[in-house]
Scaffold this motif. Structure first.
Motif: not given
Length: 140
Positions: A21-23, A30-31, A56-61, A65-69
């Motif tokens: 997911p990108i957002q 998905a959850v 929160e985890l997605a936003t912090n990434a 963190g340079g984006g969700i990988t």
């Protein structure tokens, strides 16, 4: 069935592979979908906590963190496990709510929320660089 969104693996993706997911809204969706597939009753205690932890985890990434990988979600044994990977090797830290001049800081509340709502939080470095943060949130 476990939903897989991972992109941080050198192994060929499974046939059901989807991009991460990108957002944060995509991650929450998905959850919700995975919880619904496991017939967890709508409005079950803990689902809102799992969605907040996911956000929160997605936003912090994205922000730090340079984006969700990579992204995984799994429901088992009455809990939701959410794992988010990003490009940064830096481990999250708890920031003080006020700065040295006693002014309230903007942001910095996400990691304490994750640690408070999840019963198990793990930060692991990835062989290719970056990290994966996994959090288990109980459903009742």
């Amino acid at each position: 069935m476990r939903e897989q969104y991972r992109t941080d693996s050198a192994v060929a993706p499974p046939a059901t592979h989807r991009p991460p997911p990108i957002q944060p809204a995509d991650a929450r969706r998905a959850v919700r979908g995975e919880v619904a597939r496991h017939a967890v009753p709508h409005g079950a205690t803990g689902l809102e906590d799992a969605l907040l932890v996911t956000s929160e985890l997605a936003t912090n990434a994205i922000l730090h963190g340079g984006g969700i990988t990579g992204f995984d979600v799994d429901v088992e044994a009455g809990a939701v496990r959410v794992s988010v990977s990003d490009r940064s090797d830096e481990v999250p830290v708890v920031e003080r709510a006020v700065d040295e001049r006693q002014r309230w800081r903007v942001g910095g509340r996400g990691w304490p929320i994750v640690c408070r709502l999840a019963r198990d939080v793990e930060v692991a470095g990835l062989p290719s660089g970056g990290k994966r943060i996994s959090a288990v949130v109980p459903l009742a």
